[in-house]
Structures are given as C-alpha cells and as structure tokens.
Design a protein around this motif. Structure first.
Motif, mmCIF file in Angstrom:
data_model
loop_
_atom_site.group_PDB
_atom_site.id
_atom_site.type_symbol
_atom_site.label_atom_id
_atom_site.label_comp_id
_atom_site.label_asym_id
_atom_site.label_seq_id
_atom_site.Cartn_x
_atom_site.Cartn_y
_atom_site.Cartn_z
ATOM 1 N N THR A 7 4.018 37.964 -6.742
ATOM 2 C CA THR A 7 4.895 38.495 -7.813
ATOM 3 C C THR A 7 4.356 38.292 -9.239
ATOM 4 O OG1 THR A 7 6.994 37.689 -6.350
ATOM 5 C CG2 THR A 7 7.336 38.128 -8.772
ATOM 6 N N LEU A 8 3.738 37.001 -9.567
ATOM 7 C CA LEU A 8 2.973 36.793 -10.574
ATOM 8 C C LEU A 8 1.865 37.942 -10.803
ATOM 9 C CD1 LEU A 8 2.750 34.691 -13.056
ATOM 10 C CD2 LEU A 8 0.924 33.754 -11.697
ATOM 11 N N GLU A 9 1.270 38.243 -10.069
ATOM 12 C CA GLU A 9 0.292 39.698 -10.075
ATOM 13 C C GLU A 9 0.773 40.755 -10.376
ATOM 14 O OE1 GLU A 9 -3.079 39.290 -9.931
ATOM 15 O OE2 GLU A 9 -3.044 37.259 -9.775
ATOM 16 N N ALA A 10 2.071 41.120 -9.732
ATOM 17 C CA ALA A 10 2.621 42.136 -10.082
ATOM 18 C C ALA A 10 3.080 42.161 -11.635
ATOM 19 C CB ALA A 10 3.679 42.377 -9.348
ATOM 20 N N LEU A 11 3.871 40.980 -11.913
ATOM 21 C CA LEU A 11 4.162 41.043 -13.288
ATOM 22 C C LEU A 11 3.109 41.231 -14.274
ATOM 23 C CD1 LEU A 11 6.795 40.184 -14.914
ATOM 24 C CD2 LEU A 11 6.091 38.037 -14.746
ATOM 25 N N GLN A 12 2.077 40.417 -14.074
ATOM 26 C CA GLN A 12 0.826 40.656 -14.963
ATOM 27 C C GLN A 12 0.372 42.063 -15.098
ATOM 28 O OE1 GLN A 12 -2.473 37.630 -14.707
ATOM 29 N NE2 GLN A 12 -3.555 39.391 -13.929
ATOM 30 N N GLU B 89 -7.404 37.178 4.884
ATOM 31 C CA GLU B 89 -6.376 38.217 4.550
ATOM 32 C C GLU B 89 -6.620 39.136 3.300
ATOM 33 O OE1 GLU B 89 -4.144 34.839 1.678
ATOM 34 O OE2 GLU B 89 -3.466 35.006 3.530
ATOM 35 N N PRO B 90 -5.892 40.294 3.046
ATOM 36 C CA PRO B 90 -6.116 41.155 1.682
ATOM 37 C C PRO B 90 -5.923 40.147 0.759
ATOM 38 C CG PRO B 90 -4.600 42.030 3.386
ATOM 39 C CD PRO B 90 -4.812 40.686 3.809
ATOM 40 N N MET B 91 -6.622 40.379 -0.260
ATOM 41 C CA MET B 91 -6.776 39.563 -1.772
ATOM 42 C C MET B 91 -7.341 40.567 -2.504
ATOM 43 S SD MET B 91 -9.251 36.235 -0.707
ATOM 44 C CE MET B 91 -8.738 35.377 0.699
ATOM 45 N N ASN B 92 -6.835 39.991 -4.030
ATOM 46 C CA ASN B 92 -7.212 41.024 -5.169
ATOM 47 C C ASN B 92 -8.596 40.686 -5.385
ATOM 48 O OD1 ASN B 92 -7.412 38.661 -6.825
ATOM 49 N ND2 ASN B 92 -5.217 38.372 -6.898
ATOM 50 N N PRO B 93 -9.070 41.534 -6.247
ATOM 51 C CA PRO B 93 -10.497 41.383 -6.610
ATOM 52 C C PRO B 93 -11.000 40.198 -7.194
ATOM 53 C CG PRO B 93 -9.496 43.686 -7.639
ATOM 54 C CD PRO B 93 -8.440 42.695 -6.999
ATOM 55 N N ARG C 31 -11.414 37.829 -4.206
ATOM 56 C CA ARG C 31 -12.492 38.030 -3.257
ATOM 57 C C ARG C 31 -13.721 37.723 -3.930
ATOM 58 N NH1 ARG C 31 -9.773 43.133 -3.002
ATOM 59 N NH2 ARG C 31 -11.572 44.079 -4.067
ATOM 60 N N ARG C 32 -13.635 37.972 -5.188
ATOM 61 C CA ARG C 32 -14.960 37.616 -6.059
ATOM 62 C C ARG C 32 -15.396 35.930 -5.772
ATOM 63 N NH1 ARG C 32 -16.595 36.182 -11.301
ATOM 64 N NH2 ARG C 32 -18.686 36.952 -11.713
ATOM 65 N N LEU C 33 -14.246 35.408 -6.017
ATOM 66 C CA LEU C 33 -14.144 34.005 -5.862
ATOM 67 C C LEU C 33 -14.546 33.475 -4.682
ATOM 68 C CD1 LEU C 33 -13.557 31.267 -7.346
ATOM 69 C CD2 LEU C 33 -11.151 31.422 -6.204
ATOM 70 N N ILE C 34 -14.344 33.990 -3.498
ATOM 71 C CA ILE C 34 -14.752 33.671 -2.165
ATOM 72 C C ILE C 34 -16.243 34.153 -2.058
ATOM 73 C CG2 ILE C 34 -14.391 34.070 0.095
ATOM 74 C CD1 ILE C 34 -12.104 32.803 -0.914
ATOM 75 N N HIS C 35 -16.747 35.048 -2.575
ATOM 76 C CA HIS C 35 -18.195 35.505 -2.535
ATOM 77 C C HIS C 35 -18.908 34.424 -3.197
ATOM 78 C CE1 HIS C 35 -17.694 39.406 -0.378
ATOM 79 N NE2 HIS C 35 -16.873 39.862 -1.362
ATOM 80 N N LEU C 36 -18.593 34.033 -4.298
ATOM 81 C CA LEU C 36 -19.172 33.369 -5.245
ATOM 82 C C LEU C 36 -19.231 31.823 -4.450
ATOM 83 C CD1 LEU C 36 -18.030 34.111 -8.810
ATOM 84 C CD2 LEU C 36 -20.237 34.615 -7.883
ATOM 85 N N GLY D 230 -8.397 49.402 -1.220
ATOM 86 C CA GLY D 230 -7.257 49.301 -2.299
ATOM 87 C C GLY D 230 -6.794 47.785 -2.163
ATOM 88 N N ILE D 231 -5.452 47.667 -1.935
ATOM 89 C CA ILE D 231 -4.743 46.584 -1.656
ATOM 90 C C ILE D 231 -4.824 45.901 -0.375
ATOM 91 C CG2 ILE D 231 -2.866 47.101 -3.446
ATOM 92 C CD1 ILE D 231 -1.059 47.711 -1.132
ATOM 93 N N TYR D 232 -5.502 46.547 0.691
ATOM 94 C CA TYR D 232 -5.815 46.130 1.920
ATOM 95 C C TYR D 232 -7.075 45.506 2.102
ATOM 96 C CZ TYR D 232 -1.391 48.596 2.808
ATOM 97 O OH TYR D 232 -0.213 49.002 2.625
ATOM 98 N N ARG D 233 -8.006 45.536 1.001
ATOM 99 C CA ARG D 233 -9.328 45.162 1.083
ATOM 100 C C ARG D 233 -9.514 43.592 1.363
ATOM 101 N NH1 ARG D 233 -13.865 47.652 0.198
ATOM 102 N NH2 ARG D 233 -15.529 46.890 -1.049
ATOM 103 N N LYS D 234 -10.338 43.478 2.347
ATOM 104 C CA LYS D 234 -10.455 41.680 2.744
ATOM 105 C C LYS D 234 -11.838 41.421 2.838
ATOM 106 C CE LYS D 234 -6.702 42.986 6.091
ATOM 107 N NZ LYS D 234 -6.356 43.049 7.721
ATOM 108 N N ILE D 235 -11.997 40.167 3.004
ATOM 109 C CA ILE D 235 -13.270 39.613 3.249
ATOM 110 C C ILE D 235 -13.700 39.234 4.461
ATOM 111 C CG2 ILE D 235 -14.843 37.624 2.287
ATOM 112 C CD1 ILE D 235 -14.090 37.708 -0.048
#
Length: 214
Positions: free
Chosen positions: A115-120, A173-177, A180-185, A201-206
């Motif tokens: 919800t916070l992401e959608a509001l942002q 699980e699917p994550m926002n960009p 995902r970048r945080l996991i990679h780093l 899109g919104i279904y992009r996973k690591i």
C-alpha cells in the motif's frame, strides 16, 4: 514549467541574478542550463562576452515539498485514512516524506509495504502533473523502509545459505526494482551463489542459484 534567460559576468553570477529575480532562495528548485560560459576581457580585466544561462522553474514558485504535503494529506483524507505529514526533507533530486498516523500506520504500509508503494506511485504522478517536477517522492512511516531493508538483507543471506546447503536454486517472491537491486547488492560478493532477475513487470522475481563450479 517557465523558462528565463539571464546574463552575468560568469554563469554562477547569472544564476544568482536569475534566482534573485525569481525570488527563489533554494537553487535545487530550478534547473540551470549554461548556454554560454562567457569570456573575460584582455588580461582578465572586464568581460568581453557575458555568460548566459537558461533557468527552468515552476511557475508557482512553490516548494515541491509544500505541494506534496498539501496533496498527500488531502488524498489520505479522501481515502478516510487518518494520517499527516510529520517531516519533509527536500533535496536536489528527491523529496523524503515521513508520515505519521496514530491509528492507521499498518493500513498505510499494507502487506509487505504494497500500500505504501502504491501511495508513493500515485503521489509521484500527481506531483509531476501539478508542478512539472521530476524529483522522486519517497514516502515512509515508522521507519518502515529501514526495517524492510534490514529484513530483506537478512532474508537474502538466509536463502543463499539454503541454496548452498541444498545445491538447488530458490526463487524469491515478486519485488519492486529497489528491493531486487538490494538483494543483488547484498549477495554480489558471495561467491557461492549467483542472482538473476526473471519475469516481467510486477511479477519480476529474483532467482538465487549455486555458483557454477570451475
């Protein structure tokens, strides 16, 4: 956005003149394009050709942060959600907004911050449309983003350990960009595993996989 062109002894001097003319004290509220650096006179005395800058600014002259507060609190009220803007820190490219709610912080955050992401996302579109500003608006409440970041880092290391022990890949699980970048780093220096983003899109996973043996 409005545009003006101003001349001065140097580009900095021209920019200061433009800000004074517009009554704007914070230079981060405008975009400056140097058209001509100008040229000094003989032996550095005088100016043979003045510098010229082009200034792009919001017609209202209003701080982006002020507009964020106005729109965000109105939006929360229309959604029947109790909440106010507690603090705003406006930088050159980003506006950090801290929300406060005595009764609805969990509702504002939503499941895993959705919800916070959608509001942002909504407030970024609305501010861009209202002011023309390209500054990124980042919303937070009860230090949720810092807590989420720490939780994701721990989770990624735990998942990497499971992959190493089992020898089998795991898909998160699917994550926002940003997430995902945080996991990679977080895992980029762990030579035992490799990470790869998959999906659209919104279904992009690591996907975390065991590193190939040489």
């Amino acid at each position: 956005m409005k545009v003006i062109e101003v001349e001065g002894r140097t580009s900095d001097d021209a920019t200061k003149k433009a800000l004074a003319e517009l009554g704007i004290r914070d230079a981060s509220r405008v975009n400056v394009e140097v058209i001509d650096q100008g040229k000094s006179g003989i032996f550095g005395f005088g100016v043979s050709r003045p510098a010229k800058v082009r200034i792009y600014y919001n017609e209202s002259g209003e701080d982006v942060g002020d507009k964020v507060k106005e729109i965000l609190e109105t939006l929360l009220e229309k959604m029947n959600i109790e909440g106010t803007v507690k603090d705003i820190k406006e930088g050159e490219t980003k506006v950090y907004v801290e929300l406060d709610s005595k009764t609805s912080s969990g509702l504002i955050i939503g499941k895993k911050g959705k919800t916070l992401e959608a509001l942002q996302f909504m407030i970024n579109l609305m501010i861009n449309n209202a002011t023309g500003s390209e500054k990124k608006i980042i919303l937070d409440i009860e230090a949720y983003r810092d807590k989420r970041e720490k939780a994701l880092k721990k989770m990624s290391r735990d998942m990497a350990l499971k992959v190493v022990k089992s020898g089998r890949p795991l898909t998160l699980e699917p994550m926002n960009p940003f997430e995902r970048r945080l996991i990679h780093l977080t895992l980029q220096n762990d030579k035992r595993v490799v990470t790869k983003s998959e999906g659209q899109g919104i279904y992009r996973k690591i996907r975390i996989s065991p590193a190939s043996k040489k």
